[in-house]
Design a protein around this motif. Structure first.
Motif, short mmCIF file in Angstrom:
data_model
loop_
_atom_site.label_atom_id
_atom_site.label_comp_id
_atom_site.label_asym_id
_atom_site.label_seq_id
_atom_site.Cartn_x
_atom_site.Cartn_y
_atom_site.Cartn_z
N PHE A 46 64.06 65.20 26.82
CA PHE A 46 64.54 65.72 28.10
C PHE A 46 64.45 67.24 28.13
CE2 PHE A 46 68.25 67.64 30.20
CZ PHE A 46 67.98 67.30 31.51
N ILE A 47 64.89 67.91 27.06
CA ILE A 47 64.85 69.37 26.98
C ILE A 47 63.40 69.86 27.05
CG2 ILE A 47 65.31 71.37 25.47
CD1 ILE A 47 67.80 70.30 26.86
N THR A 48 62.51 69.18 26.34
CA THR A 48 61.10 69.56 26.35
C THR A 48 60.53 69.44 27.76
OG1 THR A 48 60.85 68.85 24.06
CG2 THR A 48 58.83 69.04 25.36
N ARG A 49 60.83 68.33 28.46
CA ARG A 49 60.35 68.17 29.84
C ARG A 49 60.94 69.25 30.74
NH1 ARG A 49 61.65 62.81 28.76
NH2 ARG A 49 63.51 62.93 30.08
N ARG A 50 62.22 69.54 30.58
CA ARG A 50 62.89 70.54 31.41
C ARG A 50 62.30 71.92 31.18
NH1 ARG A 50 67.57 73.84 30.84
NH2 ARG A 50 68.46 74.28 32.87
N ARG A 51 62.08 72.27 29.92
CA ARG A 51 61.52 73.59 29.62
C ARG A 51 60.11 73.73 30.15
NH1 ARG A 51 63.79 75.19 23.57
NH2 ARG A 51 65.87 75.66 24.33
N GLY A 52 59.40 72.62 30.25
CA GLY A 52 58.04 72.65 30.79
C GLY A 52 58.02 73.00 32.27
N THR A 53 59.11 72.75 32.97
CA THR A 53 59.16 73.03 34.41
C THR A 53 59.83 74.36 34.73
OG1 THR A 53 61.27 71.87 34.69
CG2 THR A 53 59.26 70.55 34.96
N ARG A 54 60.40 75.03 33.74
CA ARG A 54 61.12 76.29 33.95
C ARG A 54 60.26 77.46 33.50
NH1 ARG A 54 65.63 75.78 36.65
NH2 ARG A 54 66.35 77.68 35.69
N PRO A 55 60.48 78.64 34.07
CA PRO A 55 59.73 79.83 33.63
C PRO A 55 60.02 80.14 32.16
CG PRO A 55 60.94 80.26 35.68
CD PRO A 55 61.37 78.92 35.18
N SER A 56 59.00 80.47 31.42
CA SER A 56 59.14 80.69 29.97
C SER A 56 60.04 81.87 29.63
CB SER A 56 57.78 80.87 29.32
OG SER A 56 57.12 82.00 29.86
N GLU A 57 60.16 82.87 30.52
CA GLU A 57 61.01 84.03 30.22
C GLU A 57 62.48 83.66 30.12
OE1 GLU A 57 60.08 84.18 34.67
OE2 GLU A 57 58.86 84.13 32.87
N GLU A 58 62.87 82.48 30.64
CA GLU A 58 64.26 82.03 30.51
C GLU A 58 64.60 81.65 29.07
OE1 GLU A 58 65.38 78.96 33.22
OE2 GLU A 58 64.87 80.15 34.97
N TYR A 59 63.59 81.42 28.26
CA TYR A 59 63.81 80.95 26.90
C TYR A 59 63.52 82.00 25.84
CZ TYR A 59 64.24 76.61 29.36
OH TYR A 59 64.66 75.64 30.22
N ARG A 60 63.44 83.26 26.24
CA ARG A 60 63.20 84.32 25.27
C ARG A 60 64.48 84.67 24.52
NH1 ARG A 60 65.51 88.78 26.91
NH2 ARG A 60 65.94 89.13 29.10
#
Length: 188
Positions: A46-60
């Motif tokens: 679920f987290i992997t799918r969610r991160r795939g739809t969110r902008p990558s800068e949110e996970y820096r």
């Protein structure tokens, strides 16, 4: 089926518990024998799918300055009467009038202080009414309502803390006895 499907597709069990309205996570988990590994794998997917739809800068990784600001927010949330529940990155919109603020979570150790404030407000309202300071009466009554609400919150917390979980009795508890079988009396 909903709970099983939701958990197997990555919904955290505690969120499923809230969605269906269970008080106890064990009730929610009892609807299917969900094994911890299944839950972990489902949540990771679920987290992997969610991160795939969110902008990558949110996970820096946050900078040291950002991290200090984040920690500082929580240090500033502690106030004289308890803890402020305002969201990260927001200032106080109630002009630090904590007693009136619905975001204040009162500290049970400050109950007597809130009682003293309430009593002081009652005396000030009486004085303002005597002197015909109608504008002041109005504002003091708002503060008094806040004090009463905080005291009611503390009373509710005290009642909840005094609640005893009796659990669900087992058949053995209800029957008050156990069944013993004499192996010599077994009929085949």
């Amino acid at each position: 089926m909903f709970i099983t499907d939701a958990i197997m597709n990555g919904m955290p069990p505690h969120i499923a518990q809230l969605v269906v309205g269970h008080r106890d996570i064990n009730t929610t988990m009892g609807y299917k024998a969900v094994y911890p590994e299944e839950v972990i794998n489902g949540h990771r997917a679920f987290i992997t799918r969610r991160r795939g739809t969110r902008p990558s800068e949110e996970y820096r990784t946050p900078t040291d300055q950002e991290w200090e600001e984040f920690l500082g927010h929580f240090e500033r949330r502690h106030v004289a009467l308890g803890d402020c529940g305002r969201a990260y990155g927001t200032g106080c919109v109630h002009e630090d009038s904590c007693l009136r603020c619905s975001l204040l979570r009162p500290d049970p150790g400050q109950r007597q202080r809130i009682v003293d404030i309430r009593n002081n407000l009652l005396a000030r309202i009486a004085e303002a009414e005597r002197e015909n300071w109608l504008g002041e009466v109005e504002g003091l009554k708002v503060s008094l309502a806040g004090a009463e609400q905080k005291l009611a919150q503390l009373d509710q917390l005290a009642r909840l803390a005094a609640t005893v979980n009796l659990g669900t009795p087992t058949f053995r508890d209800v029957a008050g006895r156990t069944i013993s079988v004499d192996p010599n009396k077994i009929i085949n």
